[in-house]
Design an enzyme around this catalytic site. Structure first.
Site, short mmCIF file in Angstrom:
data_model
loop_
_atom_site.label_atom_id
_atom_site.label_comp_id
_atom_site.label_asym_id
_atom_site.label_seq_id
_atom_site.Cartn_x
_atom_site.Cartn_y
_atom_site.Cartn_z
N SER A 3 1.02 -0.71 -0.20
CA SER A 3 0.19 -0.09 -0.35
C SER A 3 0.95 1.26 -0.38
CB SER A 3 -0.88 0.33 0.81
OG SER A 3 -1.55 1.38 1.26
N HIS B 151 -0.74 -1.72 -4.49
CA HIS B 151 -2.68 -1.07 -3.54
C HIS B 151 -2.60 0.40 -3.78
CE1 HIS B 151 -6.09 -2.26 -1.34
NE2 HIS B 151 -4.79 -1.01 -0.32
N ASP C 55 -4.66 3.13 -2.14
CA ASP C 55 -5.44 3.65 -1.04
C ASP C 55 -6.08 5.22 -1.68
OD1 ASP C 55 -6.12 1.17 0.62
OD2 ASP C 55 -3.81 2.19 0.47
N MET D 84 -9.30 7.92 -0.40
CA MET D 84 -9.58 8.32 0.26
C MET D 84 -10.46 9.44 1.12
SD MET D 84 -7.34 7.04 3.77
CE MET D 84 -6.42 5.42 3.72
N HIS E 291 -8.36 0.56 -4.39
CA HIS E 291 -9.16 0.21 -2.94
C HIS E 291 -9.81 1.55 -2.91
CE1 HIS E 291 -8.91 -0.34 2.15
NE2 HIS E 291 -10.39 -0.36 0.92
N MET F 282 -11.92 3.82 -0.62
CA MET F 282 -12.69 4.25 0.29
C MET F 282 -13.17 6.43 0.73
SD MET F 282 -9.83 3.85 2.80
CE MET F 282 -8.39 2.95 1.38
N MET G 54 -11.68 -6.43 5.28
CA MET G 54 -10.31 -5.66 6.23
C MET G 54 -9.97 -5.60 7.76
SD MET G 54 -9.95 -2.61 4.47
CE MET G 54 -8.96 -1.97 5.38
N ASP H 124 -6.28 -6.72 4.77
CA ASP H 124 -5.84 -5.47 4.30
C ASP H 124 -5.39 -4.45 6.43
OD1 ASP H 124 -4.70 -2.12 3.69
OD2 ASP H 124 -7.08 -2.11 3.07
#
Ligand code: DX5
Ligand code: ZN
Length: 217
Positions: A9, A34, A36, A38, A67, A69, A138, A176
């Site tokens: 990540s 990965h 992330d 957000m 991913h 979020m 998660m 994760d």
């Protein structure tokens, strides 16, 4: 079972050297990157967005495991697919019409992943399992790197793997949050095969950390 793959990540990367560090990950043998995303609403923090994904695409040909979020992810899916995402994972908790969201991901040409927070029951996935490529269980509450793995989440991984086997589904199960060199074998034994890890890869020497993980698979 499917091969075990490492998905570092980049949330824990040095953002001033992001391209170089992504290249280093790839050269060290990580198969996925990965990413992330957000939004400061679904999770308390804001990380980075589309321009970063677009820019990084020229630094590696590895699988981009994005991913999301974010609240109402449908608003962003076509753009992330066009920016070079290979896998798009949305949270079951973030969309009112999860089935529609999964179909949209597939229609945009990406592999579809569904993530569930620690307190979310596996049951939300029951009717969708035939239509997703990956489930992200998660192992921390999303929003920050460097947290400690919540042990009961591994029971969910075990249950999900057993349930998939019973249904004859060869699904990727991603984990994760809080994965370290010390606990990764336990996580794999529980049934996970896509291993996200942030701080354990980026603190210290990236190449050595990646090699050490790969030796433990
Ligand atoms: C948490 C993110 C993770 C995070 C993992 O919300 O989804 O991908 O970067 O970081 P570590 O491995 O440090 O827990
Ligand atoms: Zn993540």
């Amino acid at each position: 079972m499917r091969d075990v793959v490492l998905a570092p990540s980049i949330l824990s990367a040095d953002f001033g050297k992001l391209g170089e560090q992504v290249k280093e990950l790839s050269q060290a043998g990580a198969s996925y990157v990965h990413i992330d995303v957000m939004d400061g609403a679904f999770v308390p923090t804001i990380s980075f967005g589309l321009p970063v994904v677009k820019t990084l695409r020229s630094w590696t040909d590895k699988v981009f495991d994005v991913h999301l979020m974010v609240e109402e992810p449908d608003r962003f899916i076509p753009d992330y697919a066009a920016a070079g995402a290979d896998i798009l994972t949305v949270h079951a908790e973030s969309t009112r019409h999860l089935d529609r969201t999964v179909r949209l991901i597939r229609d945009c040409g990406c592999r579809a992943g569904v993530a569930i927070n620690p307190a979310t029951n596996l049951q939300v996935l029951e009717y969708l399992l035939d239509d997703v490529d990956m489930v992200l269980v998660m192992t921390v509450n999303p929003g920050f790197g460097g947290q400690v793995l919540i042990p009961y989440c591994l029971d969910k991984v075990k249950k999900l793997r057993q349930y998939c086997e019973k249904r004859g589904l060869d699904l990727d199960i991603e984990v994760d949050g809080g994965i370290t060199h010390e606990n990764v074998q336990k996580v794999i034994a529980a049934g996970a095969n896509v291993i996200v890890t942030g701080s354990a890869v980026f603190s210290g020497n990236i190449t050595d950390n990646v090699h050490q993980f790969l030796k433990l698979f």
